[in-house]
Motif scaffolding. Structure first.
Motif, PDB file in Angstrom:
ATOM      1  N   GLU A 142       8.140  46.285  27.069  1.00 52.79           N
ATOM      2  CA  GLU A 142       7.085  45.425  26.541  1.00 52.79           C
ATOM      3  C   GLU A 142       6.605  44.428  27.595  1.00 52.79           C
ATOM      4  O   GLU A 142       5.422  44.109  27.676  1.00 52.79           O
ATOM      5  CB  GLU A 142       7.573  44.672  25.298  1.00 52.79           C
ATOM      6  CG  GLU A 142       7.846  45.551  24.094  1.00 52.79           C
ATOM      7  CD  GLU A 142       6.586  46.141  23.503  1.00 52.79           C
ATOM      8  OE1 GLU A 142       5.500  45.544  23.684  1.00 52.79           O
ATOM      9  OE2 GLU A 142       6.677  47.209  22.862  1.00 52.79           O
ATOM     10  N   ARG A 197       1.837  31.880  32.521  1.00 47.59           N
ATOM     11  CA  ARG A 197       2.721  32.794  31.783  1.00 47.59           C
ATOM     12  C   ARG A 197       4.080  32.891  32.478  1.00 47.59           C
ATOM     13  O   ARG A 197       5.126  32.840  31.820  1.00 47.59           O
ATOM     14  CB  ARG A 197       2.054  34.166  31.686  1.00 47.59           C
ATOM     15  CG  ARG A 197       2.741  35.169  30.772  1.00 47.59           C
ATOM     16  CD  ARG A 197       1.831  36.389  30.582  1.00 47.59           C
ATOM     17  NE  ARG A 197       2.325  37.294  29.557  1.00 47.59           N
ATOM     18  CZ  ARG A 197       3.062  38.358  29.794  1.00 47.59           C
ATOM     19  NH1 ARG A 197       3.405  38.650  31.043  1.00 47.59           N
ATOM     20  NH2 ARG A 197       3.457  39.144  28.808  1.00 47.59           N
ATOM     21  N   ARG A 224       5.855  31.312  23.054  1.00 51.53           N
ATOM     22  CA  ARG A 224       5.085  31.876  21.951  1.00 51.53           C
ATOM     23  C   ARG A 224       3.600  31.965  22.278  1.00 51.53           C
ATOM     24  O   ARG A 224       2.896  32.849  21.787  1.00 51.53           O
ATOM     25  CB  ARG A 224       5.284  31.039  20.674  1.00 51.53           C
ATOM     26  CG  ARG A 224       6.692  31.045  20.110  1.00 51.53           C
ATOM     27  CD  ARG A 224       7.301  32.441  20.007  1.00 51.53           C
ATOM     28  NE  ARG A 224       6.419  33.387  19.348  1.00 51.53           N
ATOM     29  CZ  ARG A 224       6.366  33.569  18.035  1.00 51.53           C
ATOM     30  NH1 ARG A 224       7.169  32.884  17.245  1.00 51.53           N
ATOM     31  NH2 ARG A 224       5.545  34.459  17.519  1.00 51.53           N
ATOM     32  N   HIS A 226       2.298  32.651  25.213  1.00 58.59           N
ATOM     33  CA  HIS A 226       1.993  33.644  26.251  1.00 58.59           C
ATOM     34  C   HIS A 226       2.578  35.024  25.991  1.00 58.59           C
ATOM     35  O   HIS A 226       2.225  35.978  26.702  1.00 58.59           O
ATOM     36  CB  HIS A 226       2.498  33.136  27.600  1.00 58.59           C
ATOM     37  CG  HIS A 226       1.745  31.959  28.127  1.00 58.59           C
ATOM     38  ND1 HIS A 226       0.509  32.071  28.729  1.00 58.59           N
ATOM     39  CD2 HIS A 226       2.040  30.630  28.119  1.00 58.59           C
ATOM     40  CE1 HIS A 226       0.079  30.874  29.098  1.00 58.59           C
ATOM     41  NE2 HIS A 226       0.982  29.985  28.735  1.00 58.59           N
ATOM     42  N   PHE A 227       3.487  35.136  25.004  1.00 59.96           N
ATOM     43  CA  PHE A 227       4.167  36.409  24.787  1.00 59.96           C
ATOM     44  C   PHE A 227       4.134  36.788  23.315  1.00 59.96           C
ATOM     45  O   PHE A 227       4.275  35.940  22.433  1.00 59.96           O
ATOM     46  CB  PHE A 227       5.629  36.323  25.261  1.00 59.96           C
ATOM     47  CG  PHE A 227       5.772  36.048  26.733  1.00 59.96           C
ATOM     48  CD1 PHE A 227       5.803  37.089  27.648  1.00 59.96           C
ATOM     49  CD2 PHE A 227       5.857  34.741  27.213  1.00 59.96           C
ATOM     50  CE1 PHE A 227       5.933  36.844  29.006  1.00 59.96           C
ATOM     51  CE2 PHE A 227       5.984  34.479  28.565  1.00 59.96           C
ATOM     52  CZ  PHE A 227       6.018  35.542  29.464  1.00 59.96           C
ATOM     53  N   SER A 228       3.977  38.077  23.056  1.00 56.50           N
ATOM     54  CA  SER A 228       4.072  38.581  21.690  1.00 56.50           C
ATOM     55  C   SER A 228       5.519  38.490  21.215  1.00 56.50           C
ATOM     56  O   SER A 228       6.437  38.231  22.007  1.00 56.50           O
ATOM     57  CB  SER A 228       3.608  40.033  21.639  1.00 56.50           C
ATOM     58  OG  SER A 228       4.535  40.875  22.327  1.00 56.50           O
ATOM     59  N   ASP A 229       5.730  38.730  19.922  1.00 54.93           N
ATOM     60  CA  ASP A 229       7.098  38.706  19.400  1.00 54.93           C
ATOM     61  C   ASP A 229       7.987  39.689  20.145  1.00 54.93           C
ATOM     62  O   ASP A 229       9.106  39.362  20.559  1.00 54.93           O
ATOM     63  CB  ASP A 229       7.104  39.050  17.907  1.00 54.93           C
ATOM     64  CG  ASP A 229       6.578  37.915  17.036  1.00 54.93           C
ATOM     65  OD1 ASP A 229       6.111  36.903  17.593  1.00 54.93           O
ATOM     66  OD2 ASP A 229       6.637  38.057  15.796  1.00 54.93           O
ATOM     67  N   GLN A 231       7.589  40.969  23.101  1.00 52.35           N
ATOM     68  CA  GLN A 231       7.782  40.536  24.488  1.00 52.35           C
ATOM     69  C   GLN A 231       8.774  39.378  24.565  1.00 52.35           C
ATOM     70  O   GLN A 231       9.598  39.317  25.486  1.00 52.35           O
ATOM     71  CB  GLN A 231       6.446  40.124  25.088  1.00 52.35           C
ATOM     72  CG  GLN A 231       5.502  41.286  25.352  1.00 52.35           C
ATOM     73  CD  GLN A 231       4.105  40.829  25.709  1.00 52.35           C
ATOM     74  OE1 GLN A 231       3.696  39.705  25.384  1.00 52.35           O
ATOM     75  NE2 GLN A 231       3.345  41.690  26.375  1.00 52.35           N
TER      76      GLN A 231
END
Length: 276
Positions: A142, A197, A224, A226-229, A231
């Motif tokens: 991911e 990021r 949170r 800069h990244f999806s769950d 990730q």
């Protein structure tokens, strides 16, 4: 994705009579200020030498002395590597739980296990960690390769792993990694090359390494943002995977493979390190 069963298997490892496992779990958790992993026993009957080593392992592995290392080998003999691997489990699974809780992701991982623990007295912790858990994490994709490498190198410097600092992952190099960029990791807040990021990820790495019981809300919010769950979960497990270098550092086995410069490697689709 790392399954809950992967962590459950780590939690269930309790070689031999389980007393040493109980000891290191109690000591590591007390040192971190985090809830301890479950154990079969209360750990009161453990070795003082092992307890001292486990405490330093959790506090700052770079400060383990030659004398501490020598005394541990004298007490544990051939079981030393396995016990230090147990320290890694006791030290870092609680950090992962604290990190995911702070981020508000990975609810499936927040319980130690999903049912009664079936204690595993026979599996070699080293085999479970190095041939099972770590490759499983390494197969996750991911996160982009460059962010994953920046995170890995930060962990390498925080634990002062000489081997890790001497390695460069080729996919990350192809994605824009360079010695100039990597040189900014040491003082990343002032970097004009590392992205916001990257900086959010690096703040989180430092929080998991140095203050897992008190992860700043701003640090969590940065992740949170800069990244999806998925990730964020992978990022957390990447920090744990990279922190397996603590085992080598603790035992003085982190010498680089090359005397000068760096060596390239590929993290392949099977999660294996292939030197090029």
């Amino acid at each position: 994705m790392v399954s809950h069963d992967e962590l459950t298997r780590l939690v269930a490892l309790s070689p031999g009579d389980g007393l040493t496992t109980a000891l290191v779990r109690r000591v590591c958790a007390r040192t971190l200020g985090l809830p301890a992993l479950p154990a079969e026993h209360d750990g009161r009957d453990g070795y003082a030498v092992v307890a001292e080593f486990a405490e330093q392992f959790s506090t700052d592995v770079t400060e383990i002395s030659v004398d501490q290392r020598t005394r541990l080998w004298k007490v544990l003999g051939d079981s030393t590597f396995g016990v230090v691997t147990q320290m890694y489990i006791a030290d870092f699974v609680p950090r992962v739980r604290a990190g995911l809780e702070a981020l508000g992701v990975g609810a499936d991982y927040l319980g130690w296990v999903t049912g009664p623990i079936v204690w595993d007295h026979t599996s070699d912790p080293s085999d479970v960690v190095f041939n099972g858990f770590l490759p499983t994490v390494a197969r996750l994709r991911e996160l982009d390769a460059l962010t994953a490498e920046v995170v890995r190198l930060r962990g390498a410097t925080q634990h002062n792993c000489r081997l890790c600092k001497s390695l460069r992952e080729t996919t990350a190099l192809d994605a824009g990694g360079s010695e100039t960029l990597y040189g900014d990791i040491e003082q990343f807040e002032a970097s004009t090359q590392l992205t916001d990021r990257h900086k959010a990820a690096l703040r989180y790495v430092d929080a998991l390494v140095w203050s897992p019981a008190q992860i700043d809300r701003g640090v969590a919010a940065g992740v949170r943002a800069h990244f999806s769950d998925a990730q964020a979960i992978e990022l957390t497990f990447d920090v744990m995977r990279n922190a397996s270098n603590k085992i080598a550092v603790a035992l003085g086995g982190d010498a680089p493979r090359v005397e000068h410069g760096t060596e390239q490697y590929l993290l392949d689709v099977d999660g294996q390190t292939v030197f090029t």
